[in-house]
Design a protein around this motif. Sequence first.
Motif, PDB file in Angstrom:
ATOM      1  N   ILE A  61       0.846  -1.194   0.000  1.00 41.22           N
ATOM      2  CA  ILE A  61       0.000   0.000   0.000  1.00 41.22           C
ATOM      3  C   ILE A  61       0.880   1.241   0.000  1.00 41.22           C
ATOM      4  O   ILE A  61       2.016   1.219   0.487  1.00 41.22           O
ATOM      5  N   ALA A  62       0.351   2.311  -0.553  1.00 41.93           N
ATOM      6  CA  ALA A  62       1.047   3.593  -0.565  1.00 41.93           C
ATOM      7  C   ALA A  62       1.069   4.173   0.844  1.00 41.93           C
ATOM      8  O   ALA A  62       0.141   3.968   1.629  1.00 41.93           O
ATOM      9  N   HIS A  63       2.118   4.901   1.153  1.00 41.38           N
ATOM     10  CA  HIS A  63       2.193   5.650   2.403  1.00 41.38           C
ATOM     11  C   HIS A  63       1.045   6.673   2.420  1.00 41.38           C
ATOM     12  O   HIS A  63       0.761   7.310   1.398  1.00 41.38           O
ATOM     13  N   GLY A  64       0.427   6.849   3.570  1.00 41.49           N
ATOM     14  CA  GLY A  64      -0.604   7.882   3.680  1.00 41.49           C
ATOM     15  C   GLY A  64      -0.065   9.244   3.304  1.00 41.49           C
ATOM     16  O   GLY A  64      -0.728  10.032   2.611  1.00 41.49           O
ATOM     17  N   TYR A  65       1.173   9.535   3.716  1.00 42.12           N
ATOM     18  CA  TYR A  65       1.760  10.840   3.395  1.00 42.12           C
ATOM     19  C   TYR A  65       2.095  10.978   1.921  1.00 42.12           C
ATOM     20  O   TYR A  65       2.127  12.087   1.389  1.00 42.12           O
ATOM     21  N   LEU A  66       2.313   9.863   1.226  1.00 41.19           N
ATOM     22  CA  LEU A  66       2.480   9.931  -0.230  1.00 41.19           C
ATOM     23  C   LEU A  66       1.187  10.421  -0.861  1.00 41.19           C
ATOM     24  O   LEU A  66       1.195  11.308  -1.721  1.00 41.19           O
ATOM     25  N   THR A  67       0.066   9.875  -0.431  1.00 41.60           N
ATOM     26  CA  THR A  67      -1.207  10.302  -1.010  1.00 41.60           C
ATOM     27  C   THR A  67      -1.481  11.779  -0.717  1.00 41.60           C
ATOM     28  O   THR A  67      -2.013  12.489  -1.572  1.00 41.60           O
ATOM     29  N   LEU A  68      -1.079  12.237   0.455  1.00 45.35           N
ATOM     30  CA  LEU A  68      -1.243  13.664   0.776  1.00 45.35           C
ATOM     31  C   LEU A  68      -0.323  14.536  -0.065  1.00 45.35           C
ATOM     32  O   LEU A  68      -0.696  15.641  -0.473  1.00 45.35           O
ATOM     33  N   PRO A 100      -6.709   2.572   2.628  1.00 44.29           N
ATOM     34  CA  PRO A 100      -5.395   2.649   1.993  1.00 44.29           C
ATOM     35  C   PRO A 100      -5.498   2.560   0.470  1.00 44.29           C
ATOM     36  O   PRO A 100      -6.497   2.093  -0.080  1.00 44.29           O
ATOM     37  N   VAL A 101      -4.435   3.000  -0.176  1.00 48.22           N
ATOM     38  CA  VAL A 101      -4.292   2.893  -1.619  1.00 48.22           C
ATOM     39  C   VAL A 101      -3.339   1.745  -1.906  1.00 48.22           C
ATOM     40  O   VAL A 101      -2.184   1.773  -1.478  1.00 48.22           O
ATOM     41  N   LYS A 102      -3.816   0.735  -2.602  1.00 45.59           N
ATOM     42  CA  LYS A 102      -2.969  -0.390  -2.974  1.00 45.59           C
ATOM     43  C   LYS A 102      -2.100   0.001  -4.172  1.00 45.59           C
ATOM     44  O   LYS A 102      -2.492   0.869  -4.979  1.00 45.59           O
ATOM     45  N   ALA A 103      -0.952  -0.651  -4.291  1.00 46.29           N
ATOM     46  CA  ALA A 103      -0.101  -0.419  -5.455  1.00 46.29           C
ATOM     47  C   ALA A 103      -0.916  -0.634  -6.727  1.00 46.29           C
ATOM     48  O   ALA A 103      -1.688  -1.587  -6.825  1.00 46.29           O
ATOM     49  N   ASN A 104      -0.779   0.294  -7.646  1.00 49.64           N
ATOM     50  CA  ASN A 104      -1.444   0.312  -8.959  1.00 49.64           C
ATOM     51  C   ASN A 104      -2.894   0.790  -8.936  1.00 49.64           C
ATOM     52  O   ASN A 104      -3.547   0.803  -9.979  1.00 49.64           O
ATOM     53  N   ASP A 105      -3.389   1.219  -7.768  1.00 49.30           N
ATOM     54  CA  ASP A 105      -4.689   1.883  -7.746  1.00 49.30           C
ATOM     55  C   ASP A 105      -4.562   3.236  -8.439  1.00 49.30           C
ATOM     56  O   ASP A 105      -3.514   3.878  -8.415  1.00 49.30           O
ATOM     57  N   GLU A 106      -5.680   3.691  -9.023  1.00 47.52           N
ATOM     58  CA  GLU A 106      -5.739   5.018  -9.623  1.00 47.52           C
ATOM     59  C   GLU A 106      -6.561   5.921  -8.711  1.00 47.52           C
ATOM     60  O   GLU A 106      -7.642   5.537  -8.259  1.00 47.52           O
ATOM     61  N   VAL A 107      -6.024   7.114  -8.454  1.00 47.44           N
ATOM     62  CA  VAL A 107      -6.683   8.057  -7.553  1.00 47.44           C
ATOM     63  C   VAL A 107      -6.970   9.372  -8.267  1.00 47.44           C
ATOM     64  O   VAL A 107      -6.316   9.730  -9.241  1.00 47.44           O
ATOM     65  N   SER A 108      -7.959  10.095  -7.746  1.00 49.38           N
ATOM     66  CA  SER A 108      -8.327  11.411  -8.256  1.00 49.38           C
ATOM     67  C   SER A 108      -8.721  12.290  -7.069  1.00 49.38           C
ATOM     68  O   SER A 108      -9.303  11.805  -6.100  1.00 49.38           O
ATOM     69  N   LEU A 109      -8.410  13.565  -7.175  1.00 49.89           N
ATOM     70  CA  LEU A 109      -8.756  14.533  -6.140  1.00 49.89           C
ATOM     71  C   LEU A 109     -10.013  15.288  -6.544  1.00 49.89           C
ATOM     72  O   LEU A 109     -10.091  15.816  -7.658  1.00 49.89           O
TER      73      LEU A 109
END
Length: 152
Positions: A61-68, A100-109
């Motif tokens: 999973i991606a670090h929470g702070y990476l997503t921020l 959490p964001v799993k590796a290879n998930d796509e996210v949008s803000l």
Amino acid sequence: MIIINNFDEYKLLEGTLVGASSWHRIDQNQINLFADATLDHQWIHTDEKKATEESPYHSTIAHGYLTLSLIPYLWKQIAEVRNISMEINYGIENLRFGQPVKANDEVSLEATIKTVNNLKGTVKVVVGAKLIIKNQIKPVYTGDVVFLYHFL
């Protein structure tokens, strides 16, 4: 993308969902680079084999702070603020992680302008930020991002 040229145009957007960014895939390489930059190499982020076998997510999973840390990049896909001499990332309020964001998930803000105030020449903008994962309902996080702008 919305274009904002001055305080008055920003103020008119108060209470408005102004848009969403494009989709951004968070891959294992980006997760590993973030781990290197922050010295956070916890196995849940970096050990693909162990994460597949032992993690409840069956993936790294991606670090929470990476997503921020993606907020400025994704925000600039939603809004272009012109005629400024300076923009400051002032803070995040009321932040809650949802999943959490799993590796290879796509996210949008997704961004909503909550408040816009002129504080003696410094414009303080609070943007309601929600990071979502493609094809999922529960957000990665919600919070209020605070920007300070100095318009020309």
